[in-house]
Design a protein around this motif. Structure first.
Motif, PDB file in Angstrom:
ATOM      1  N   ASP A   1       0.865  -1.180   0.000  1.00 47.19           N
ATOM      2  CA  ASP A   1       0.000   0.000   0.000  1.00 47.19           C
ATOM      3  C   ASP A   1       0.902   1.231   0.000  1.00 47.19           C
ATOM      4  OD1 ASP A   1       0.613   0.936   2.805  1.00 47.19           O
ATOM      5  OD2 ASP A   1      -0.335  -0.972   3.307  1.00 47.19           O
ATOM      6  N   ILE A   2       0.290   2.388  -0.195  1.00 46.14           N
ATOM      7  CA  ILE A   2       1.044   3.650  -0.154  1.00 46.14           C
ATOM      8  C   ILE A   2       0.356   4.600   0.834  1.00 46.14           C
ATOM      9  CG2 ILE A   2       2.161   3.475  -2.403  1.00 46.14           C
ATOM     10  CD1 ILE A   2      -0.112   5.214  -3.536  1.00 46.14           C
ATOM     11  N   ILE A   3       0.038   4.062   2.006  1.00 46.49           N
ATOM     12  CA  ILE A   3      -0.696   4.819   3.019  1.00 46.49           C
ATOM     13  C   ILE A   3      -0.056   6.181   3.323  1.00 46.49           C
ATOM     14  CG2 ILE A   3      -1.293   4.817   5.492  1.00 46.49           C
ATOM     15  CD1 ILE A   3      -1.969   1.831   5.146  1.00 46.49           C
ATOM     16  N   PRO A   4       1.275   6.297   3.500  1.00 46.98           N
ATOM     17  CA  PRO A   4       1.833   7.616   3.814  1.00 46.98           C
ATOM     18  C   PRO A   4       1.635   8.658   2.717  1.00 46.98           C
ATOM     19  CG  PRO A   4       3.387   5.882   4.399  1.00 46.98           C
ATOM     20  CD  PRO A   4       2.300   5.243   3.588  1.00 46.98           C
ATOM     21  N   LEU A   5       1.422   8.227   1.492  1.00 44.48           N
ATOM     22  CA  LEU A   5       1.157   9.184   0.416  1.00 44.48           C
ATOM     23  C   LEU A   5      -0.309   9.605   0.375  1.00 44.48           C
ATOM     24  CD1 LEU A   5       3.231   7.736  -2.578  1.00 44.48           C
ATOM     25  CD2 LEU A   5       3.873   9.542  -0.973  1.00 44.48           C
ATOM     26  N   ILE A   6      -1.185   8.792   0.940  1.00 50.13           N
ATOM     27  CA  ILE A   6      -2.626   9.040   0.854  1.00 50.13           C
ATOM     28  C   ILE A   6      -3.163   9.724   2.107  1.00 50.13           C
ATOM     29  CG2 ILE A   6      -4.877   7.886   0.686  1.00 50.13           C
ATOM     30  CD1 ILE A   6      -3.496   5.780  -1.056  1.00 50.13           C
ATOM     31  N   LEU A   7      -2.689   9.302   3.281  1.00 51.84           N
ATOM     32  CA  LEU A   7      -3.213   9.814   4.543  1.00 51.84           C
ATOM     33  C   LEU A   7      -2.172  10.723   5.209  1.00 51.84           C
ATOM     34  CD1 LEU A   7      -4.814   6.534   5.959  1.00 51.84           C
ATOM     35  CD2 LEU A   7      -5.884   8.309   4.550  1.00 51.84           C
ATOM     36  N   PRO A   8      -2.457  12.011   5.371  1.00 52.69           N
ATOM     37  CA  PRO A   8      -1.479  12.948   5.943  1.00 52.69           C
ATOM     38  C   PRO A   8      -0.966  12.541   7.326  1.00 52.69           C
ATOM     39  CG  PRO A   8      -3.328  14.140   4.989  1.00 52.69           C
ATOM     40  CD  PRO A   8      -3.700  12.686   4.961  1.00 52.69           C
ATOM     41  N   GLU A   9      -1.826  11.894   8.135  1.00 53.31           N
ATOM     42  CA  GLU A   9      -1.420  11.531   9.499  1.00 53.31           C
ATOM     43  C   GLU A   9      -0.258  10.547   9.517  1.00 53.31           C
ATOM     44  OE1 GLU A   9      -6.051  11.447   9.522  1.00 53.31           O
ATOM     45  OE2 GLU A   9      -4.418  11.086   8.111  1.00 53.31           O
ATOM     46  N   TYR A  10      -0.025   9.870   8.387  1.00 49.49           N
ATOM     47  CA  TYR A  10       0.985   8.813   8.345  1.00 49.49           C
ATOM     48  C   TYR A  10       2.274   9.255   7.660  1.00 49.49           C
ATOM     49  CZ  TYR A  10      -2.610   5.672  10.023  1.00 49.49           C
ATOM     50  OH  TYR A  10      -3.571   5.078  10.794  1.00 49.49           O
ATOM     51  N   ARG A  11       2.387  10.526   7.353  1.00 44.82           N
ATOM     52  CA  ARG A  11       3.600  10.983   6.671  1.00 44.82           C
ATOM     53  C   ARG A  11       4.767  11.119   7.626  1.00 44.82           C
ATOM     54  NH1 ARG A  11       0.069  14.906   2.863  1.00 44.82           N
ATOM     55  NH2 ARG A  11      -0.818  13.199   1.655  1.00 44.82           N
ATOM     56  N   GLY A  12       4.474  11.297   8.912  1.00 47.50           N
ATOM     57  CA  GLY A  12       5.500  11.195   9.941  1.00 47.50           C
ATOM     58  C   GLY A  12       6.661  12.155   9.787  1.00 47.50           C
ATOM     59  N   ASN A  13       7.837  11.624  10.115  1.00 49.88           N
ATOM     60  CA  ASN A  13       9.029  12.458  10.150  1.00 49.88           C
ATOM     61  C   ASN A  13       9.760  12.416   8.810  1.00 49.88           C
ATOM     62  OD1 ASN A  13      10.355   9.971  10.081  1.00 49.88           O
ATOM     63  ND2 ASN A  13      10.525   9.882  12.316  1.00 49.88           N
ATOM     64  N   ALA A  14      10.920  13.081   8.790  1.00 52.63           N
ATOM     65  CA  ALA A  14      11.696  13.176   7.548  1.00 52.63           C
ATOM     66  C   ALA A  14      12.145  11.806   7.057  1.00 52.63           C
ATOM     67  CB  ALA A  14      12.907  14.085   7.768  1.00 52.63           C
ATOM     68  N   THR A  15      12.371  10.869   7.973  1.00 54.01           N
ATOM     69  CA  THR A  15      12.792   9.529   7.572  1.00 54.01           C
ATOM     70  C   THR A  15      11.699   8.835   6.758  1.00 54.01           C
ATOM     71  OG1 THR A  15      14.175   9.342   9.543  1.00 54.01           O
ATOM     72  CG2 THR A  15      13.596   7.297   8.419  1.00 54.01           C
ATOM     73  N   VAL A  16      10.440   8.928   7.244  1.00 54.75           N
ATOM     74  CA  VAL A  16       9.325   8.309   6.525  1.00 54.75           C
ATOM     75  C   VAL A  16       9.152   8.953   5.156  1.00 54.75           C
ATOM     76  CG1 VAL A  16       6.826   7.934   6.533  1.00 54.75           C
ATOM     77  CG2 VAL A  16       8.136   7.644   8.645  1.00 54.75           C
ATOM     78  N   ARG A  17       9.210  10.281   5.123  1.00 52.79           N
ATOM     79  CA  ARG A  17       9.028  10.976   3.846  1.00 52.79           C
ATOM     80  C   ARG A  17      10.155  10.638   2.870  1.00 52.79           C
ATOM     81  NH1 ARG A  17       7.435  14.890   7.615  1.00 52.79           N
ATOM     82  NH2 ARG A  17       9.446  15.976   7.524  1.00 52.79           N
ATOM     83  N   GLY A  18      11.379  10.542   3.378  1.00 51.38           N
ATOM     84  CA  GLY A  18      12.502  10.160   2.519  1.00 51.38           C
ATOM     85  C   GLY A  18      12.362   8.748   2.000  1.00 51.38           C
ATOM     86  N   TYR A  19      11.919   7.852   2.863  1.00 56.76           N
ATOM     87  CA  TYR A  19      11.712   6.467   2.449  1.00 56.76           C
ATOM     88  C   TYR A  19      10.662   6.378   1.346  1.00 56.76           C
ATOM     89  CZ  TYR A  19      10.307   1.574   2.615  1.00 56.76           C
ATOM     90  OH  TYR A  19       9.978   0.291   2.280  1.00 56.76           O
ATOM     91  N   MET A  20       9.566   7.124   1.500  1.00 56.01           N
ATOM     92  CA  MET A  20       8.512   7.081   0.483  1.00 56.01           C
ATOM     93  C   MET A  20       8.993   7.653  -0.847  1.00 56.01           C
ATOM     94  SD  MET A  20       6.107   5.368   1.686  1.00 56.01           S
ATOM     95  CE  MET A  20       5.073   5.551   0.228  1.00 56.01           C
ATOM     96  N   ARG A  21       9.903   8.640  -0.813  1.00 55.54           N
ATOM     97  CA  ARG A  21      10.472   9.140  -2.067  1.00 55.54           C
ATOM     98  C   ARG A  21      11.285   8.049  -2.755  1.00 55.54           C
ATOM     99  NH1 ARG A  21      10.806  14.135   0.788  1.00 55.54           N
ATOM    100  NH2 ARG A  21      12.903  13.650   1.573  1.00 55.54           N
ATOM    101  N   LEU A  22      12.029   7.266  -1.960  1.00 54.99           N
ATOM    102  CA  LEU A  22      12.811   6.164  -2.522  1.00 54.99           C
ATOM    103  C   LEU A  22      11.894   5.086  -3.107  1.00 54.99           C
ATOM    104  CD1 LEU A  22      15.608   5.767   0.188  1.00 54.99           C
ATOM    105  CD2 LEU A  22      15.875   6.642  -2.143  1.00 54.99           C
ATOM    106  N   VAL A  23      10.832   4.753  -2.371  1.00 57.25           N
ATOM    107  CA  VAL A  23       9.868   3.762  -2.862  1.00 57.25           C
ATOM    108  C   VAL A  23       9.260   4.231  -4.180  1.00 57.25           C
ATOM    109  CG1 VAL A  23       7.607   2.715  -2.415  1.00 57.25           C
ATOM    110  CG2 VAL A  23       9.326   2.783  -0.608  1.00 57.25           C
ATOM    111  N   SER A  24       8.900   5.504  -4.234  1.00 55.84           N
ATOM    112  CA  SER A  24       8.278   6.045  -5.444  1.00 55.84           C
ATOM    113  C   SER A  24       9.228   5.945  -6.631  1.00 55.84           C
ATOM    114  CB  SER A  24       7.862   7.494  -5.213  1.00 55.84           C
ATOM    115  OG  SER A  24       6.948   7.596  -4.144  1.00 55.84           O
ATOM    116  N   ARG A  25      10.485   6.312  -6.408  1.00 56.34           N
ATOM    117  CA  ARG A  25      11.461   6.268  -7.502  1.00 56.34           C
ATOM    118  C   ARG A  25      11.710   4.827  -7.944  1.00 56.34           C
ATOM    119  NH1 ARG A  25      17.695   8.574  -7.274  1.00 56.34           N
ATOM    120  NH2 ARG A  25      18.406   7.546  -9.174  1.00 56.34           N
ATOM    121  N   ALA A  26      11.855   3.921  -6.974  1.00 51.85           N
ATOM    122  CA  ALA A  26      12.093   2.519  -7.311  1.00 51.85           C
ATOM    123  C   ALA A  26      10.910   1.941  -8.082  1.00 51.85           C
ATOM    124  CB  ALA A  26      12.345   1.716  -6.033  1.00 51.85           C
TER     125      ALA A  26
END
Length: 235
Positions: free
Chosen positions: A16-41
């Motif tokens: 799933d891509i919950i952190p991209l869909i639900l603002p409450e799950y975007r968390g800290n810079a680590t989570v946001r950085g990880y999701m950028r890596l997932v998106s690129r991959a």
């Protein structure tokens, strides 16, 4: 964690891509950085596997992946998830502190998307019609009450339904089939799930499910479920 720039065709699984869909799950810079890596991959992958058509649609929409590159492979409940006769489940339910059946059952987490406070409000409104049917809430309760993980116990106290709500705490995997099988219905009003395996486990144990619309849950429940709007207490 696939390579960002693969030199051979790569298959990536995204549940799933919950952190991209639900603002409450975007968390800290680590989570946001990880999701950028997932998106690129994901964009560099030859094929993406995901758990539901709902997740496939979200991956295509949010990551800009052509739909023909996103393949759906549904999850499955284990063979142990099948109806457990009353006599066989009696010892397990007694050990979990449940000496009454049937009951309504919620089993899952308590983070905000799970929508447990709304479930408690719905139970409070229909309790007279339910009579002696309690609401069993199973799962590891939050260590403290917060906006991200609301503790259901204060909500039940505020609604005056403490005596009708039973808490089991964490449930071992081996005990889940008996717990599901003793329920009148499994109630899972989560606002978003990439799949929602507990719904499938409950239905495999012969128990109907009441689920929230808007993500994968109606797809998973199929004809074994009643689908309601996620924020409609009356429904």
């Amino acid at each position: 964690a696939p390579p960002l720039s693969p030199t051979i065709p790569t298959v990536v699984t995204i549940h799933d891509i919950i952190p991209l869909i639900l603002p409450e799950y975007r968390g800290n810079a680590t989570v946001r950085g990880y999701m950028r890596l997932v998106s690129r991959a994901a964009r560099n992958a030859h094929v993406i596997l995901t758990d539901s058509h709902a997740s496939a649609g979200d991956i295509s929409a949010y990551l800009g992946i052509p739909p023909h590159r996103v393949w759906v492979v549904h999850l499955a409940a284990g063979d142990e998830y099948r109806p457990v006769p009353a006599a066989a489940r009696e010892e397990t339910l007694r050990r979990l502190g449940l000496d009454v059946a049937p009951y309504l059952l919620y089993l899952g987490g308590f983070d905000v998307r799970k929508n447990v406070p709304l479930l408690l409000e719905a139970y409070a409104r229909c309790r007279e019609r339910l009579g002696d049917v309690p609401l069993v809430i199973a799962g590891h309760l939050p260590e403290h009450d917060s906006a991200f993980a609301p503790d259901p116990r204060p909500v039940a106290r505020r609604l005056g339904i403490e005596d009708g709500v039973w808490y089991t705490g964490r449930v071992d995997e081996a005990d889940k089939p008996a717990l599901y099988s003793g329920a009148l219905a499994f109630v899972f009003p989560s606002r978003y799930e990439g799949f929602g395996l507990p719904v499938l486990e409950a239905i495999s144990c012969g128990v109907p499910a009441v689920v929230a619309d808007g993500s994968s849950l109606g797809e998973v429940a199929g004809p074994g479920g009643l689908v309601v709007p996620p924020d409609d207490v009356e429904a």
